[in-house]
Design a protein around this motif. Structure first.
Motif, PDB file in Angstrom:
ATOM      1  N   LYS A  28      12.905   5.353  -2.266  1.00 12.56           N
ATOM      2  CA  LYS A  28      13.964   6.096  -1.586  1.00 12.56           C
ATOM      3  C   LYS A  28      14.214   5.530  -0.189  1.00 12.56           C
ATOM      4  CE  LYS A  28      15.294  10.803  -0.262  1.00 12.56           C
ATOM      5  NZ  LYS A  28      14.882  12.238  -0.271  1.00 12.56           N
ATOM      6  N   LYS A  29      13.133   5.151   0.495  1.00 12.51           N
ATOM      7  CA  LYS A  29      13.253   4.603   1.846  1.00 12.51           C
ATOM      8  C   LYS A  29      14.072   3.321   1.860  1.00 12.51           C
ATOM      9  CE  LYS A  29      10.426   2.638   5.575  1.00 12.51           C
ATOM     10  NZ  LYS A  29       9.032   2.340   6.030  1.00 12.51           N
ATOM     11  N   TRP A  30      13.917   2.493   0.802  1.00 10.33           N
ATOM     12  CA  TRP A  30      14.575   1.195   0.772  1.00 10.33           C
ATOM     13  C   TRP A  30      15.856   1.195  -0.071  1.00 10.33           C
ATOM     14  CZ3 TRP A  30      13.450  -2.916   3.740  1.00 10.33           C
ATOM     15  CH2 TRP A  30      12.241  -2.887   4.443  1.00 10.33           C
ATOM     16  N   SER A  31      16.243   2.353  -0.586  1.00 12.97           N
ATOM     17  CA  SER A  31      17.415   2.410  -1.468  1.00 12.97           C
ATOM     18  C   SER A  31      18.700   2.011  -0.749  1.00 12.97           C
ATOM     19  CB  SER A  31      17.554   3.808  -2.072  1.00 12.97           C
ATOM     20  OG  SER A  31      17.743   4.780  -1.045  1.00 12.97           O
ATOM     21  N   GLY A  32      18.795   2.340   0.544  1.00 11.11           N
ATOM     22  CA  GLY A  32      19.991   1.987   1.290  1.00 11.11           C
ATOM     23  C   GLY A  32      20.153   0.481   1.430  1.00 11.11           C
ATOM     24  N   ALA A  37       0.833  -1.207   0.000  1.00 11.55           N
ATOM     25  CA  ALA A  37       0.000   0.000   0.000  1.00 11.55           C
ATOM     26  C   ALA A  37       0.864   1.252   0.000  1.00 11.55           C
ATOM     27  CB  ALA A  37      -0.931  -0.015   1.214  1.00 11.55           C
ATOM     28  N   ALA A  38       1.961   1.231   0.772  1.00 10.86           N
ATOM     29  CA  ALA A  38       2.858   2.389   0.813  1.00 10.86           C
ATOM     30  C   ALA A  38       3.511   2.607  -0.549  1.00 10.86           C
ATOM     31  CB  ALA A  38       3.916   2.189   1.890  1.00 10.86           C
ATOM     32  N   PHE A  39       3.881   1.514  -1.220  1.00 14.60           N
ATOM     33  CA  PHE A  39       4.506   1.628  -2.538  1.00 14.60           C
ATOM     34  C   PHE A  39       3.516   2.177  -3.565  1.00 14.60           C
ATOM     35  CE2 PHE A  39       5.357  -0.396  -6.705  1.00 14.60           C
ATOM     36  CZ  PHE A  39       6.578   0.171  -6.981  1.00 14.60           C
ATOM     37  N   ASP A  40       2.283   1.674  -3.543  1.00 13.65           N
ATOM     38  CA  ASP A  40       1.276   2.136  -4.498  1.00 13.65           C
ATOM     39  C   ASP A  40       0.900   3.593  -4.266  1.00 13.65           C
ATOM     40  OD1 ASP A  40       1.241  -0.348  -5.671  1.00 13.65           O
ATOM     41  OD2 ASP A  40      -0.512  -1.069  -4.574  1.00 13.65           O
ATOM     42  N   THR A  41       0.956   4.036  -3.011  1.00 15.84           N
ATOM     43  CA  THR A  41       0.573   5.413  -2.677  1.00 15.84           C
ATOM     44  C   THR A  41       1.636   6.411  -3.119  1.00 15.84           C
ATOM     45  OG1 THR A  41      -0.695   4.642  -0.768  1.00 15.84           O
ATOM     46  CG2 THR A  41      -0.062   6.970  -0.797  1.00 15.84           C
ATOM     47  N   ASP A  42       2.893   6.106  -2.826  1.00 16.47           N
ATOM     48  CA  ASP A  42       3.992   7.022  -3.166  1.00 16.47           C
ATOM     49  C   ASP A  42       5.229   6.207  -3.540  1.00 16.47           C
ATOM     50  OD1 ASP A  42       5.878   9.005  -3.428  1.00 16.47           O
ATOM     51  OD2 ASP A  42       5.259  10.115  -1.633  1.00 16.47           O
ATOM     52  N   PRO A  43       5.311   5.743  -4.800  1.00 13.77           N
ATOM     53  CA  PRO A  43       6.441   4.887  -5.195  1.00 13.77           C
ATOM     54  C   PRO A  43       7.800   5.539  -4.984  1.00 13.77           C
ATOM     55  CG  PRO A  43       4.721   4.884  -6.871  1.00 13.77           C
ATOM     56  CD  PRO A  43       4.365   5.950  -5.891  1.00 13.77           C
ATOM     57  N   ASP A  44       7.914   6.836  -5.310  1.00  8.45           N
ATOM     58  CA  ASP A  44       9.206   7.521  -5.177  1.00  8.45           C
ATOM     59  C   ASP A  44       9.697   7.504  -3.737  1.00  8.45           C
ATOM     60  OD1 ASP A  44       9.315   8.110  -7.872  1.00  8.45           O
ATOM     61  OD2 ASP A  44       8.270  10.015  -7.645  1.00  8.45           O
ATOM     62  N   MET A  45       8.818   7.833  -2.821  1.00  5.53           N
ATOM     63  CA  MET A  45       9.199   7.868  -1.412  1.00  5.53           C
ATOM     64  C   MET A  45       9.551   6.475  -0.901  1.00  5.53           C
ATOM     65  SD  MET A  45       9.783   9.710   1.217  1.00  5.53           S
ATOM     66  CE  MET A  45       9.012  11.289   0.783  1.00  5.53           C
ATOM     67  N   PHE A  46       8.766   5.470  -1.324  1.00  5.87           N
ATOM     68  CA  PHE A  46       9.001   4.106  -0.857  1.00  5.87           C
ATOM     69  C   PHE A  46      10.336   3.582  -1.378  1.00  5.87           C
ATOM     70  CE2 PHE A  46       8.432  -0.514  -0.826  1.00  5.87           C
ATOM     71  CZ  PHE A  46       7.922  -0.715   0.460  1.00  5.87           C
TER      72      PHE A  46
END
Length: 334
Positions: free
Chosen positions: A227-231, A216-225
């Motif tokens: 970025k959160k998991w990029s590390g 749900a978080a990914f579908d709502t704001d893919p860019d933010m999600f």
């Protein structure tokens, strides 16, 4: 541009993720066969891993993802020589695909309009240096599966038909998925896949909630999600690249070779493909974990995915194949 779901954000399915990581470290392990329930993240994991890997360098306009002019097949049109970066390719092979669409065929339009005999590349050309994903591989015609496995093993696609005699590089990781309720692959084909894993829908309520929450978080704001998991994804990427560099220096002592042979004899594996795959997978895992020596623990970790689909059936034993492999591992290593 649509972001793939981050690889590190996939909840559970550790064996499936590990199998795909190992093939990224050493594509020579062979393809990965993923059998299990629908909606368990099989195709998501393939696209996520490919997106996690560094981009490939290729000649602009190359239909086979060639990196250097000398890698460009002689039947292809001349290119400018400009090198660009492109994402690791992921090509889907839909059910109902014809052999011509898969391997390539005579370019009919060019033949009719210009009177020239030219080759039109197929899906195998597009998948070179990337991943070829087949959903419901158990429903694909056997002769196409045979062809795919042959090409995946040789790394070259050769076409001899309609007066054409062409070849091109086709080095890709084959990932097949399917539901065993809809039919099984022939044992001869099963053995040709490097690794095999079974995935199931999670039974734990909290785990299922976490899957829903992240999706749900990914579908709502893919860019933010993303970025959160990029590390976390960067850590996996760095470990894969370090493992690739270390792979050739990772030693497998004679005791390890003896363990590989003993395990395959104990499970009744035909031929020697089981030993070779088990060793390559264990070496890739050792390199991924930063070890320069393959140990029994590495063999124990990869044995189910390398050997479960090579184990002879026992009608009197209703335990799953992975369970039977682990039971055999403990008996042999005892």
């Amino acid at each position: 541009m649509k972001h793939p779901f981050p690889f590190s954000a996939i909840v559970g399915q550790e064996q499936m993720k590990l199998a795909m990581i190992l093939t990224a470290v050493d594509p020579g392990i062979g393809g990965v066969l993923v059998f299990g329930d629908r909606g368990t993240g099989k195709s998501t994991a393939v696209r996520a891993l490919a997106a996690l890997l560094p981009p490939i360098r290729k000649l602009k306009g190359s239909s086979t993802n060639a990196e250097r002019p000398e890698d460009q097949p002689d039947w292809a049109d001349p290119l400018s020589g400009e090198v660009i970066e492109a994402p690791t390719p992921v090509v889907d092979l839909p059910l109902g695909t014809t052999e011509d669409r898969l391997v390539g065929a005579l370019d009919i339009e060019r033949a009719l309009s210009r009177g020239e005999k030219a080759f039109e590349p197929g899906l195998l050309a597009r998948a070179n240096r990337g991943y070829l994903y087949i959903d419901e591989v158990n429903l694909l015609e056997d002769h196409l599966v045979d062809l795919l496995l042959d090409v995946a093993q040789s790394g070259e696609n050769v076409i001899e038909r309609e007066g054409l005699s062409v070849r091109h590089d086709a080095r890709f990781v084959l990932v097949g998925s399917g539901n065993p309720e809809e039919g099984e692959l022939r044992p001869q084909l099963l053995d040709r896949f490097g690794l095999s894993v079974e995935v199931r829908s999670p039974d734990d309520i909290e785990e299922r909630i976490e899957v829903i929450r992240r999706r749900a978080a990914f579908d709502t704001d893919p860019d933010m999600f993303v970025k959160k998991w990029s590390g976390e994804d960067q850590i996996v990427r760095d470990r894969i690249l370090a493992a690739r560099a270390q792979l050739a220096q990772t030693d497998a002592p004679d005791d390890t070779l003896r363990d590989c042979a003993g395990l395959c004899v104990a499970i009744g594996s035909d031929g020697l493909r089981g030993e070779l795959t088990l060793l390559r997978a264990a070496r890739a895992l050792a390199a991924y974990e930063g070890s320069n020596v393959v140990t029994r623990e590495h063999l124990r970790s990869v044995a189910p995915m390398a050997l479960s689909h090579r184990m002879r059936r026992d009608p009197l034993d209703d335990a799953g194949s992975s369970t039977r492999v682990m039971r055999t591992v403990e008996e042999v290593f005892a």
